[in-house]
Scaffold this motif. Sequence first.
Motif, PDB file in Angstrom:
ATOM      1  N   GLU A   1       0.837  -1.201   0.000  1.00  0.00           N
ATOM      2  CA  GLU A   1       0.000   0.000   0.000  1.00  0.00           C
ATOM      3  C   GLU A   1       0.876   1.258   0.000  1.00  0.00           C
ATOM      4  O   GLU A   1       0.640   2.197  -0.775  1.00  0.00           O
ATOM      5  N   ASP A   2       1.906   1.281   0.839  1.00  0.00           N
ATOM      6  CA  ASP A   2       2.807   2.438   0.884  1.00  0.00           C
ATOM      7  C   ASP A   2       3.669   2.533  -0.373  1.00  0.00           C
ATOM      8  O   ASP A   2       3.948   3.632  -0.853  1.00  0.00           O
ATOM      9  N   PHE A   3       4.076   1.402  -0.914  1.00  0.00           N
ATOM     10  CA  PHE A   3       4.857   1.420  -2.147  1.00  0.00           C
ATOM     11  C   PHE A   3       4.026   1.995  -3.296  1.00  0.00           C
ATOM     12  O   PHE A   3       4.498   2.833  -4.073  1.00  0.00           O
ATOM     13  N   PHE A   4       2.780   1.543  -3.401  1.00  0.00           N
ATOM     14  CA  PHE A   4       1.918   2.023  -4.494  1.00  0.00           C
ATOM     15  C   PHE A   4       1.607   3.509  -4.339  1.00  0.00           C
ATOM     16  O   PHE A   4       1.620   4.256  -5.324  1.00  0.00           O
ATOM     17  N   GLU A   5       1.315   3.948  -3.124  1.00  0.00           N
ATOM     18  CA  GLU A   5       1.012   5.368  -2.922  1.00  0.00           C
ATOM     19  C   GLU A   5       2.244   6.219  -3.243  1.00  0.00           C
ATOM     20  O   GLU A   5       2.123   7.294  -3.854  1.00  0.00           O
ATOM     21  N   SER A   6       3.419   5.743  -2.881  1.00  0.00           N
ATOM     22  CA  SER A   6       4.645   6.464  -3.213  1.00  0.00           C
ATOM     23  C   SER A   6       4.850   6.516  -4.720  1.00  0.00           C
ATOM     24  O   SER A   6       5.222   7.565  -5.277  1.00  0.00           O
ATOM     25  N   ALA A   7       4.601   5.409  -5.387  1.00  0.00           N
ATOM     26  CA  ALA A   7       4.758   5.365  -6.844  1.00  0.00           C
ATOM     27  C   ALA A   7       3.790   6.320  -7.530  1.00  0.00           C
ATOM     28  O   ALA A   7       4.157   7.005  -8.499  1.00  0.00           O
ATOM     29  N   LYS A   8       2.560   6.399  -7.030  1.00  0.00           N
ATOM     30  CA  LYS A   8       1.580   7.327  -7.625  1.00  0.00           C
ATOM     31  C   LYS A   8       2.056   8.771  -7.489  1.00  0.00           C
ATOM     32  O   LYS A   8       1.943   9.562  -8.434  1.00  0.00           O
ATOM     33  N   GLN A   9       2.590   9.122  -6.326  1.00  0.00           N
ATOM     34  CA  GLN A   9       3.079  10.487  -6.137  1.00  0.00           C
ATOM     35  C   GLN A   9       4.284  10.772  -7.020  1.00  0.00           C
ATOM     36  O   GLN A   9       4.405  11.863  -7.600  1.00  0.00           O
ATOM     37  N   LEU A  10       5.179   9.806  -7.147  1.00  0.00           N
ATOM     38  CA  LEU A  10       6.355   9.988  -7.997  1.00  0.00           C
ATOM     39  C   LEU A  10       5.957  10.133  -9.461  1.00  0.00           C
ATOM     40  O   LEU A  10       6.505  10.967 -10.193  1.00  0.00           O
ATOM     41  N   GLN A  11       4.981   9.342  -9.886  1.00  0.00           N
ATOM     42  CA  GLN A  11       4.553   9.424 -11.280  1.00  0.00           C
ATOM     43  C   GLN A  11       3.825  10.733 -11.563  1.00  0.00           C
ATOM     44  O   GLN A  11       3.920  11.286 -12.670  1.00  0.00           O
ATOM     45  N   ALA A  12       3.119  11.256 -10.561  1.00  0.00           N
ATOM     46  CA  ALA A  12       2.450  12.543 -10.744  1.00  0.00           C
ATOM     47  C   ALA A  12       3.468  13.663 -10.956  1.00  0.00           C
ATOM     48  O   ALA A  12       3.175  14.670 -11.625  1.00  0.00           O
ATOM     49  N   GLN A  13       4.668  13.480 -10.394  1.00  0.00           N
ATOM     50  CA  GLN A  13       5.721  14.488 -10.541  1.00  0.00           C
ATOM     51  C   GLN A  13       6.602  14.243 -11.761  1.00  0.00           C
ATOM     52  O   GLN A  13       7.301  15.146 -12.219  1.00  0.00           O
ATOM     53  N   ASP A  14       6.605  13.029 -12.274  1.00  0.00           N
ATOM     54  CA  ASP A  14       7.397  12.685 -13.468  1.00  0.00           C
ATOM     55  C   ASP A  14       6.629  11.633 -14.259  1.00  0.00           C
ATOM     56  O   ASP A  14       6.728  10.429 -13.982  1.00  0.00           O
ATOM     57  N   SER A  15       5.879  12.084 -15.251  1.00  0.00           N
ATOM     58  CA  SER A  15       5.025  11.167 -16.018  1.00  0.00           C
ATOM     59  C   SER A  15       5.823  10.184 -16.857  1.00  0.00           C
ATOM     60  O   SER A  15       5.281   9.175 -17.327  1.00  0.00           O
ATOM     61  N   GLU A  16       7.122  10.463 -17.050  1.00  0.00           N
ATOM     62  CA  GLU A  16       7.975   9.571 -17.839  1.00  0.00           C
ATOM     63  C   GLU A  16       8.574   8.435 -17.008  1.00  0.00           C
ATOM     64  O   GLU A  16       9.171   7.508 -17.561  1.00  0.00           O
ATOM     65  N   LEU A  17       8.454   8.507 -15.689  1.00  0.00           N
ATOM     66  CA  LEU A  17       9.040   7.499 -14.823  1.00  0.00           C
ATOM     67  C   LEU A  17       8.339   6.155 -15.021  1.00  0.00           C
ATOM     68  O   LEU A  17       7.112   6.072 -15.033  1.00  0.00           O
ATOM     69  N   LEU A  18       9.131   5.100 -15.162  1.00  0.00           N
ATOM     70  CA  LEU A  18       8.596   3.750 -15.356  1.00  0.00           C
ATOM     71  C   LEU A  18       8.782   2.928 -14.087  1.00  0.00           C
ATOM     72  O   LEU A  18       9.753   3.110 -13.341  1.00  0.00           O
ATOM     73  N   PHE A  19       7.853   1.995 -13.863  1.00  0.00           N
ATOM     74  CA  PHE A  19       7.904   1.113 -12.699  1.00  0.00           C
ATOM     75  C   PHE A  19       7.942  -0.339 -13.152  1.00  0.00           C
ATOM     76  O   PHE A  19       7.190  -0.744 -14.043  1.00  0.00           O
ATOM     77  N   VAL A  20       8.832  -1.103 -12.532  1.00  0.00           N
ATOM     78  CA  VAL A  20       8.900  -2.546 -12.775  1.00  0.00           C
ATOM     79  C   VAL A  20       8.854  -3.246 -11.421  1.00  0.00           C
ATOM     80  O   VAL A  20       9.263  -2.688 -10.393  1.00  0.00           O
TER      81      VAL A  20
ATOM     82  N   LYS B   1       6.385   2.411  11.270  1.00  0.00           N
ATOM     83  CA  LYS B   1       5.589   3.585  10.907  1.00  0.00           C
ATOM     84  C   LYS B   1       6.356   4.563  10.033  1.00  0.00           C
ATOM     85  O   LYS B   1       5.741   5.409   9.353  1.00  0.00           O
ATOM     86  N   ALA B   2       7.685   4.454  10.010  1.00  0.00           N
ATOM     87  CA  ALA B   2       8.474   5.323   9.126  1.00  0.00           C
ATOM     88  C   ALA B   2       8.311   4.945   7.658  1.00  0.00           C
ATOM     89  O   ALA B   2       8.675   5.723   6.773  1.00  0.00           O
ATOM     90  N   VAL B   3       7.773   3.756   7.398  1.00  0.00           N
ATOM     91  CA  VAL B   3       7.484   3.343   6.017  1.00  0.00           C
ATOM     92  C   VAL B   3       6.194   4.029   5.586  1.00  0.00           C
ATOM     93  O   VAL B   3       5.089   3.557   5.869  1.00  0.00           O
ATOM     94  N   CYS B   4       6.328   5.156   4.921  1.00  0.00           N
ATOM     95  CA  CYS B   4       5.173   5.929   4.483  1.00  0.00           C
ATOM     96  C   CYS B   4       5.606   6.816   3.320  1.00  0.00           C
ATOM     97  O   CYS B   4       6.798   7.133   3.182  1.00  0.00           O
ATOM     98  N   PRO B   5       4.683   7.207   2.446  1.00  0.00           N
ATOM     99  CA  PRO B   5       5.050   8.021   1.279  1.00  0.00           C
ATOM    100  C   PRO B   5       5.776   9.310   1.636  1.00  0.00           C
ATOM    101  O   PRO B   5       6.656   9.752   0.891  1.00  0.00           O
ATOM    102  N   GLU B   6       5.435   9.917   2.768  1.00  0.00           N
ATOM    103  CA  GLU B   6       6.082  11.175   3.156  1.00  0.00           C
ATOM    104  C   GLU B   6       7.592  11.009   3.308  1.00  0.00           C
ATOM    105  O   GLU B   6       8.359  11.954   3.053  1.00  0.00           O
ATOM    106  N   ASN B   7       8.018   9.820   3.734  1.00  0.00           N
ATOM    107  CA  ASN B   7       9.450   9.543   3.857  1.00  0.00           C
ATOM    108  C   ASN B   7      10.034   8.922   2.595  1.00  0.00           C
ATOM    109  O   ASN B   7      11.166   9.219   2.202  1.00  0.00           O
ATOM    110  N   ILE B   8       9.262   8.046   1.965  1.00  0.00           N
ATOM    111  CA  ILE B   8       9.776   7.300   0.811  1.00  0.00           C
ATOM    112  C   ILE B   8      10.024   8.212  -0.383  1.00  0.00           C
ATOM    113  O   ILE B   8      11.091   8.157  -1.023  1.00  0.00           O
TER     114      ILE B   8
END
Length: 390
Positions: A219-238, A339-346
């Motif tokens: 859940e935290d990985f996906f939320e982080s990926a969504k935020q990263l992609q919103a900032q860089d639409s060219e970023l790819l995820f594998v 609890k440190a595993v969260c999008p705000e930190n990742i």
Amino acid sequence: MTSQVLSQTKHANSATVFAIVVGEHSGDTLGAGLMISLRQTHPDATFIGIGGPKMQALGFNSLFEMDELSVMGLVEVLGRIRRLLHVRKSLVDFFTSNKPDVFIGIDAPDFTIGLELKLKNQGVKTVHYVSPSVWAWREKRIFKIAKATNMVLALLPFEKAFYDKHNVPCTFVGHPLADDIPMQSDKASARKELGLPANKKILALMPGSRSGELARLLEDFFESAKQLQAQDSELLFVAPMISEQRVAQFNALKAEFAPALKVEVILNKTQTVMAASDCLLTASGTVTLEAALIKRPMVICYKFSPITFLLGRWLVKLKWFSLPNLLANKTLVPELLQKAVCPENIVPLIKERLYQDQSQLNDSYTNIHQQLKCDASKQAAKAVLDVLSS
């Protein structure tokens, strides 16, 4: 276990019987390498116990599925305790009636060391491959290890010094991953092999190999990926996965938490995916050592069940929990726990490693690689045969 299996695995007059038990995929890799090296001097040997797919592909006779033992955390083990005790009793009975020439427990110490103790008391020579983290917590386990094993095979150099201090036989063999992974990993060729674009930034999502790890981290990985992609639409995820079961679980959780996120899931090519990536968002574990040897920047995360974490925090006395930092004896890579595993930190940690120069890591990674590159499977096989002949 059937009578047919029992009869098939009786000692042949000329064949050496190596009993091996592994509990997870990293142990399966170690076991496969050990089998290959042992067969160089014992080509007709029999290998039996619990092994994973790599070992079974080499002719290993697995009496139970390896996933029976793939459980981590105090609470999680308690939920499976009856089944684990049944498996261990079955193995004790089997190897007492059909004594192997030597028994090798690979990792999974809470299961295998108890098994080793029972078998050693029955006159079976025993080896424990991969030292438990007795230098980190539950130090008094070393006295049980001394009673249970004829030899400990350590993957990490600082472990042997700990055993020497307690006069427990230990051989530092190095790490097979350091032998198998080249000093320089070619990003361009890895991308070509996987059909990934040469000129895009790629982030690997690596939430672990166990069901519980995916459930707690994704859940935290996906939320982080969504935020990263919103900032860089060219970023790819594998996302490299180690089994069809983990692929199905990954896809189900993605449908729940990030249905619109584009992620290429790749099966059974973890090291190639790491080599193809610019950065890794990964669970803790052996995979972080692979990443260091492949020499990629990473952010390491881990979550235990709440009760496991509460109990463990009073027992573990470590400045770091990841292998790259422990081996370097300094903070090479960021670690996030509970609890440190969260999008705000990742997210900011990933952005720093994706878009800023990380070449200063390479010298430290190379030092680790050179330390561990010892032809480990050959050294482990030699140590096992020394026990066998003693």
